[in-house]
Design a protein around this motif. Structure first.
Motif, PDB file in Angstrom:
ATOM      1  N   LYS A 340      -5.824  -6.916 -14.506  1.00 38.09           N
ATOM      2  CA  LYS A 340      -4.868  -6.149 -13.413  1.00 38.09           C
ATOM      3  C   LYS A 340      -4.929  -5.329 -14.496  1.00 38.09           C
ATOM      4  O   LYS A 340      -5.570  -4.971 -16.061  1.00 38.09           O
ATOM      5  N   ASP A 420      -4.488  -0.311  -5.128  1.00 40.57           N
ATOM      6  CA  ASP A 420      -5.296  -1.604  -5.460  1.00 40.57           C
ATOM      7  C   ASP A 420      -3.806  -2.875  -5.403  1.00 40.57           C
ATOM      8  O   ASP A 420      -2.758  -2.161  -6.032  1.00 40.57           O
ATOM      9  N   ASN A 421      -4.409  -4.297  -5.163  1.00 42.33           N
ATOM     10  CA  ASN A 421      -3.642  -5.199  -5.519  1.00 42.33           C
ATOM     11  C   ASN A 421      -3.707  -5.661  -6.668  1.00 42.33           C
ATOM     12  O   ASN A 421      -2.466  -6.306  -7.276  1.00 42.33           O
ATOM     13  N   ASN A 422      -4.244  -5.158  -7.445  1.00 40.17           N
ATOM     14  CA  ASN A 422      -4.301  -5.647  -9.288  1.00 40.17           C
ATOM     15  C   ASN A 422      -3.943  -4.302  -9.828  1.00 40.17           C
ATOM     16  O   ASN A 422      -4.197  -4.724 -10.758  1.00 40.17           O
ATOM     17  N   PRO A 460      -0.764  -0.537  -0.358  1.00 50.08           N
ATOM     18  CA  PRO A 460      -0.321  -1.038  -0.029  1.00 50.08           C
ATOM     19  C   PRO A 460       0.408  -2.164  -0.991  1.00 50.08           C
ATOM     20  O   PRO A 460       1.181  -2.646  -1.486  1.00 50.08           O
ATOM     21  N   GLY A 461      -0.711  -2.780  -1.214  1.00 45.46           N
ATOM     22  CA  GLY A 461      -0.776  -4.070  -2.181  1.00 45.46           C
ATOM     23  C   GLY A 461      -0.367  -3.655  -3.662  1.00 45.46           C
ATOM     24  O   GLY A 461       0.328  -4.244  -4.901  1.00 45.46           O
ATOM     25  N   THR A 462      -0.201  -1.946  -3.988  1.00 42.43           N
ATOM     26  CA  THR A 462       0.281  -1.633  -5.248  1.00 42.43           C
ATOM     27  C   THR A 462       1.137  -2.186  -5.754  1.00 42.43           C
ATOM     28  O   THR A 462       2.192  -2.193  -4.709  1.00 42.43           O
ATOM     29  N   LEU A 463       2.335  -2.858  -7.417  1.00 40.77           N
ATOM     30  CA  LEU A 463       3.275  -2.974  -7.313  1.00 40.77           C
ATOM     31  C   LEU A 463       3.852  -1.867  -7.772  1.00 40.77           C
ATOM     32  O   LEU A 463       2.975  -0.853  -9.419  1.00 40.77           O
ATOM     33  N   ASN A 502       9.195  -0.137  -0.968  1.00 39.47           N
ATOM     34  CA  ASN A 502       8.885  -1.240  -1.536  1.00 39.47           C
ATOM     35  C   ASN A 502       8.766  -1.047  -3.083  1.00 39.47           C
ATOM     36  O   ASN A 502       7.414  -0.921  -3.365  1.00 39.47           O
TER      37      ASN A 502
END
Length: 545
Positions: A340, A420-422, A460-463, A502
């Protein structure tokens, strides 16, 4: 070559077009590097007074809608005649109201406390507006929860606590500022929005000069350099140096602050007298909480609309929003962050988190970028676990000494992330904007919010995790520049602006207030550790040691 002559010949036209394209690209690249060309503004000195009390429009901003100004207004109060007529914690008191069934309390009940404020002559106050904080603690269990204070606007207040553990529960009520002090703080922001000022160093060859800079500047005979960011529209100005261009600016730092309080006003902000002083109980200050009863329904107070976000038990933060917050050991942190990238943007309270990771993970190695600790940017890498953690301070107003090339606005940084999701983005922007009009803070957050929306639209996967404001130790300087009152207003506005998006919040306000350790701008290690556990619980749900 003039444009008309250039267009007379075919090759000339091609060269002219190429020149225009090159100029456009260079200007666009300037924007990407966040170093927009400055402009000079000449001020009409006949229309604006330089006297601080004669002109309040030099720092005017577009009015906010009621939806934007999402915090309770301080009740209008008469000007105090003397300190003796203001709220005195030594003459004020609180009383624990009887529990249900003959004074018994059980886990799941709510404890209600009535607070009566009085002045220095012992006379009950008849108006509200005092800034009070309340918390419930058990030192042996290392348990604590923040209370919710309700102002009845007549000198009395309620504090309501959720009872969340068995055993002793000690009530603590604190006067942060009397209502008369709040009126002064509001007036300072209205009349002296530039009481914290900044400077920039300009250099050209052997010439150097420093001038004052700010979000808005009082008119003088000096022209202004306009450094308003081209992408976000965030305003920033400096007085132009006498013998250099605006493009010769090389650094930014805090210049100082102006203390224009009158003698009687200073009396409203005295440590140990009427600023962050405990209010004592008129009777018992603690209750014994019994186990939860079978079939017990949670009793809600009619004056409270929501409960706490969490509480401490055995020194560990337990969130009440359904998030499980386990303890993360060093190995669990490495496993959680494996593969990550964590980007952190904000002030020194976010830099604390970067420094925590840097110290806690043996495999994380900080690159020496030869940048000062305060502003960075900083970067650490765990090559074996493919972990990257970065920190960058937010843009002006910021009180760090920063080269102008490193002054970046968070919204621009977010727009340059692919996402990114990570990818994890951590934000914390509040402390350095405390002394400025709320419009400036709302504008900054709205700009960041739009950038967050764009980021989540393309990835959308970004936290995205946002740290809220927290309370601090207060001196007269800290009060004038960034009182807990200012921080609380920004905390409320931040929650309102990002509501429905979100993103995840780390409730630093309650995590600081609920802990038994003294308030600190930079919370001590036990609180930081719990904040990091909370952050990791969003990154790696239900993982831990």
């Amino acid at each position: 070559m003039k444009a008309t002559a250039c267009l007379r010949r075919e090759y000339g036209a091609l060269l002219c077009l190429t020149a225009f394209v090159v100029i456009f690209v260079l200007r666009y690249m300037d924007n990407l590097e966040f170093q927009p060309k400055s402009t000079i503004i000449m001020v009409d000195h006949q229309s604006v007074s330089t006297h601080p009390h004669m002109n309040r429009s030099f720092c005017a901003f577009q009015p906010l809608s009621p939806e934007d100004a999402a915090w309770p207004e301080t009740p209008l109060l008469p000007a105090p005649i003397s300190l003796e007529q203001t709220s005195d914690p030594a003459h004020s008191n609180f009383t624990i109201l009887p529990g249900r069934k003959g004074g018994q309390w059980h886990v799941g009940d709510q404890l209600q406390v009535m607070i009566q404020t009085s002045d220095f002559q012992g006379r009950p106050k008849k108006s509200g507006g005092d800034f009070l904080l309340a918390s419930l603690h058990n030192r042996k269990l290392e348990a604590g929860v923040a209370g919710q204070v309700v102002d009845h606007l007549n000198g009395s207040y309620s504090a309501v606590f959720s009872l969340l553990w068995e055993g002793d529960a000690q009530v603590e009520v604190m006067l942060v500022h009397p209502s008369e002090g709040i009126s002064v703080l509001n007036r300072l922001t209205r009349e002296q929005p530039d009481r914290i000022y900044f400077k920039s160093l300009f250099r050209s060859g052997s010439l150097s000069e420093s001038t004052i800079c700010n979000v808005c500047l009082r008119p003088t005979k000096q022209p202004l350099c306009n450094y308003t960011d081209l992408r976000t529209g965030e305003p920033w100005f400096c007085y132009k140096p006498k013998n250099m261009s605006c493009d010769a600016r090389i650094s930014h730092h805090m210049g100082g602050y102006r203390n224009n309080l009158k003698a009687k006003e200073k009396d409203l902000f005295k440590s140990g007298v009427n600023m962050k002083v405990s209010i004592q109980a008129s009777g018992p200050s603690n209750v014994t909480v019994l186990p939860k009863q079978e079939g017990q329904l949670k009793k809600k107070s009619s004056t409270v609309t929501s409960g706490p976000s969490g509480y401490y038990y055995q020194g560990v933060w337990r969130a009440l929003d359904g998030t499980t917050v386990p303890e993360f050991s060093a190995s669990a942190i490495s496993q959680c962050l494996k593969g990550k990238v964590v980007h952190m943007y904000g002030d020194s309270t976010i830099r604390q988190w970067f420094e925590f990771f840097d110290a806690a993970l043996p495999g994380l190695k900080k690159f020496d970028l030869h940048n000062p600790r305060q502003f960075g940017p900083h970067m650490s890498l765990d090559y074996e676990n493919n972990i990257l953690v970065t920190y960058r301070c937010h843009g002006p107003p910021i009180r760090f000494a920063v080269p102008t090339r490193e002054l970046r606005y968070v919204a621009n940084e977010l727009d340059d992330l692919a996402g990114d999701n990570n990818i994890v983005v951590v934000l914390g922007i509040w402390s350095h904007l405390g002394s400025f009009p709320m419009e400036i803070y709302i504008r900054r957050l709205q700009s960041i919010r739009r950038a967050v929306v764009r980021l989540l639209d393309r990835a959308p996967g970004t936290l995205v995790v946002i740290r809220t404001a927290n309370s601090k130790a207060l001196t007269l300087y800290e009060t004038i520049t960034n009182s807990d009152w200012y921080s609380l207003q920004r905390d409320k506005v931040l929650r309102a602006i990002f509501k429905g998006l979100n993103v995840q919040l780390i409730d630093a306000w309650e995590m600081n207030l609920a802990h038994h350790l003294p308030h600190n701008l930079h919370p001590p290690p036990p609180i930081i550790r719990n904040m990091i556990n909370y952050l990791l619980s969003y990154i790696c749900p239900k993982n831990g040691s």
